[in-house]
Each structure stands twice: as C-alpha cells, then as structure tokens.
Write a protein that holds these residues in place. Sequence first.
Motif, PDB file in Angstrom:
ATOM      1  N   PRO A  43      12.402  35.958  30.668  1.00  0.00           N
ATOM      2  CA  PRO A  43      12.602  35.951  32.131  1.00  0.00           C
ATOM      3  C   PRO A  43      12.666  37.337  32.745  1.00  0.00           C
ATOM      4  CG  PRO A  43      14.649  35.423  31.002  1.00  0.00           C
ATOM      5  CD  PRO A  43      13.586  35.466  29.941  1.00  0.00           C
ATOM      6  N   GLU A  49       7.186  35.908  35.630  1.00  0.00           N
ATOM      7  CA  GLU A  49       7.359  35.615  37.065  1.00  0.00           C
ATOM      8  C   GLU A  49       6.045  35.194  37.702  1.00  0.00           C
ATOM      9  OE1 GLU A  49       9.343  35.133  40.628  1.00  0.00           O
ATOM     10  OE2 GLU A  49      10.257  35.667  38.707  1.00  0.00           O
ATOM     11  N   ARG A  53       6.287  31.246  38.659  1.00  0.00           N
ATOM     12  CA  ARG A  53       6.955  31.159  39.953  1.00  0.00           C
ATOM     13  C   ARG A  53       6.362  30.075  40.842  1.00  0.00           C
ATOM     14  NH1 ARG A  53       5.182  36.833  42.829  1.00  0.00           N
ATOM     15  NH2 ARG A  53       2.979  36.352  43.271  1.00  0.00           N
ATOM     16  N   TRP A 110      11.564  27.181  38.324  1.00  0.00           N
ATOM     17  CA  TRP A 110      11.611  28.504  37.709  1.00  0.00           C
ATOM     18  C   TRP A 110      12.785  29.324  38.203  1.00  0.00           C
ATOM     19  CZ3 TRP A 110      10.736  31.655  34.014  1.00  0.00           C
ATOM     20  CH2 TRP A 110      10.710  33.038  34.207  1.00  0.00           C
ATOM     21  N   ASP A 111      13.121  29.246  39.472  1.00  0.00           N
ATOM     22  CA  ASP A 111      14.196  30.085  39.996  1.00  0.00           C
ATOM     23  C   ASP A 111      15.538  29.743  39.359  1.00  0.00           C
ATOM     24  OD1 ASP A 111      14.216  27.623  41.108  1.00  0.00           O
ATOM     25  OD2 ASP A 111      14.495  28.268  43.183  1.00  0.00           O
ATOM     26  N   LYS A 114      15.427  30.609  35.521  1.00  0.00           N
ATOM     27  CA  LYS A 114      15.430  32.054  35.296  1.00  0.00           C
ATOM     28  C   LYS A 114      16.851  32.606  35.310  1.00  0.00           C
ATOM     29  CE  LYS A 114      13.782  36.391  37.287  1.00  0.00           C
ATOM     30  NZ  LYS A 114      13.005  37.021  38.387  1.00  0.00           N
TER      31      LYS A 114
END
Length: 493
Positions: A43, A49, A53, A110-111, A114
């Motif tokens: 990450p 990313e 993302r 993903w956010d 992460k």
Amino acid sequence: MATTTMKTPKDRFRGIVNKVVAMNRTSKVLASVGPGAEPGVNPHRYSAELRYRGTRQACEIQIVDYSSVSMHSRRLSNVQMIDMLGGDSQTSERPSWAKVRWIDVGGISWDVLKVLAIKYKIHPLALEDILHAHTTKPSASKSDYHVQHLFLRVICLEEGEENGVTSQLYSENHSMSDEEDSELLGSFGETTQGRDGSVAAQVEALKQRNRVEVNVFPIFILLFRDGTVITVHRTPNTKLMEPIRERLGRISTLLRSTSDASLLVQSILDLAVDKTLGLTEAYQAKLQKFERKLLLKPDMMNAVSDLHILIGDISVHQRALGPLKKLIYGLRRYDQDRCVALLNLPPGEEITDVKNVKGYMSSTSLTYLADVYDHIEYIIANLDLVEKLGENLIAYSFNSTSHEMNTIMKRLTLITVICLPLTFLTGYGGMNFKGPPMWWTMHPTHSDVWFWIVAFPVMAIAIPFFLMSDLKRLYYMEKQRRVSQRALRVSLI
C-alpha cells in the motif's frame, strides 16, 4: 472561420513534460503487474495506488470492542473509518478495557483497505487476495500464517441470492493527468468474452431450470496476536455477521465470558459452515421431487436432465467445501507447528521448548473447532449421499427405459414367431410354379380350410422350437414357486 490559438513555448514544454510523466507512470504500473512482477500489494507504493484506486465501494463498517464486562459497537462509513485510523493514536487504538477489537468491513474498497493495511501491517499477499475478490471468481479456502497475523480465506455457500443487496460503486474526484493514464486504468477492468465464453453463457442459461440458487462468496479473516480481528466480505452490509454480534450483546455467552479473539474466529467459521446446512436440505428436497417424477414417469427425460444439473452443482460445491474442511483440520492440528516455522531459525538450530511457542488459536477455540469440523463432515457426507442417490436415479431411469424397450422387442418377436410359419406357407402357396397347381388347389372342393389344416401342425412345431428357452424358464419359475409355497405351508403348520 475557425480560430486557432497559438501555444507559447512554455505551454508546449509543459505538455511534453506531462506526457513524459504519464509514460513513466504507465511503464511502472505495467512493470508491477506483468509476468515476473513482485507478488503482493504494497500500500505504500504509488503503483498500487494507480492500479487499485478505481476499486471504490461504499462500505458498511462495524467496529466492536468488548470484554467480559462491557461491549461497545459503532458503525462507520469509508470517510469516518479513514479519519479514525488516520487520526491520533487515542482515537485509532481500542480502549484499555477492551480485550478484543473486531472490525467487520462490508464491501471491498481501496481507500479503506489501504488504511487498514498500513495501520495493522497486513501482509501484501493477504491484501492482494482481498482486492482480487472484487473482480475474480471465489478461489478455494485457505489459511496463510504470517508473522503479523493469521490470514484465512473462507468460501461460504448460502442458499439464495447474494443477500438481496446490489453493490453500489462510487468514485471519488481522482482525475487522471492525461488520456494515456485513463486508457491504462480502463484496460485493467476490461474483460473480453470469446466464443468459449458465449457457449458457457448459453449452457448456464439452459441450466437455470429447477436449479437451487446458491450464493458463493468469500470471507476474509485476519487474526492478530494483540486481540484484533478483521473480517472483510464483498457485500456492502454487515447483516452477514449479525448473529455473532447478537451473541456478543449477551454477557452470558461464551464469546463474552472468554473474550478470546481466536474464539471469535471459530464462531465466524461456524457461521460459514452452518449456512451450508440449509443448502443440503434444499438439495435433498430437490432430489425427492425428481425421484417422484421418475417413479410416476410423466416426463422422464426432463427429470434426468434436472438430475444431471443437480449432480453437477453438488460436485462443484463439494470441491469448494473440501478445502474448507482441510483449513479447519489444519487449524486444529498444525496451528502450533506452523507458528514454530514462522520463527525462521538459522540452519542447524532447533527450538528447545516447543510448548513455549503459542499458536494463533487458543485451547478453547481448538476444542470448539472440533464441533465445526464435525458439522462440515456431516454436510459433505450428506452432499455425497445426495449425489450418489441422484446417480442411482439416473441409472434407474435408463434401466427402466431399457426394460421397456426389451419388453416391446419381446412382444414384436412373439408376433413375428407366430406369423412366420403362416407367412412362409402363404408365400410358398402363392407362387406361380411351372407345371400342375398345388395339391390343395387341385380339387375343386378344397377351400381355405385346407390352408389351416396345413398351418396348424407347422405352427405347433415351429413356435415351441423358437420359444424353447422361454418355456424352460417358465417351467423353472413355476417349480420354484411351488417349492416356496410348500415350504411356507410347512412352516405355518
């Protein structure tokens, strides 16, 4: 007349720089996902990313902190979760009174993943498995032992559709710098369907008749030694784990009294296995329905095709449950041994006291895992029984069809045997031979009675000759019946 704007040298230089930066990003991303690339998802890297993302989903997150005396639960969104873990240590750490923190994430985004990976140091391989579950079909259940945590991928089978909830994707304001980057990110999500895919889709459409609807989805579990448990599933709600939260709400339950994180993992495994029990009952009900159709024989071929689909689905589910059974057995049998292997001792050096090495699963959780193992053995045995009975019904249907065909052929053969002598006599007598006519047509008073006078003796000889084996079998069966009746009368006396 169209007007053209002249670009200054500074604007042209800025455009060239942007294109070079975009090409550099593209080459880095391609190098990180191509053959021979480093496995896992880090990450901290910008390539991760760029690649993930676009995986955005409105998650429903439930955080439960509990001990034997108290419990606190709260529901968070993506932004609230990121703010909590990205804030100061007092808000991100669990309370001092809580022995276990359970973070249940409904949805794959993903956010959220992460910040979880950075906060709890999730292994890159485990993070990659979770992210790929959003775009690929569920793989087999497995357990991976890492120094930071224990990672479990559990394939859950549930009757019905996927909880009746549609995943709602959302995108944040992350615009690409150039068209090349947008095309690159779009290429990662593209899937091409060729001729084989079209044929498979047609077969699946034809197999929807009288089929048991089964929802197959993965549950990812991460168990940390500090008492933290993280569960991730791709359905954007937390209703899946509601039975376990209800148990945590009662202070008299074993989960609350022990406050054991590994026992929470055991409860999640038990929940996944128990959901499959309803599936076996549905298949048994379907089998009884098809059995009734075959015994009544209104439409045998439709019943056989339904049985073929049922057996195929059961075989697929057995392949999914087999690795889950091995996972549970491995947790019970090899948990401590695998933790010893994580020590990574130098060659030639052995650990002096293996008992001092603690596994991820406590003794209490191992005890109750035996019950989960019994449940999954029972489920697999029931599915195997339904599969065998389905195969027997298919064999019965074809044997019944063969028996009916043999009966029809036997009747046709009997008619042929009876009519064969008559056909021969009529054919022979109706021939136009050179010379005087046949002897039964020479006398003017002879009628068709003379034909039967000749035909009956010929039939009396020909029919027993052709049916000799059947007559012997009939005589033997009648003799056996008389012996049986005589023995029955003697026993009654």
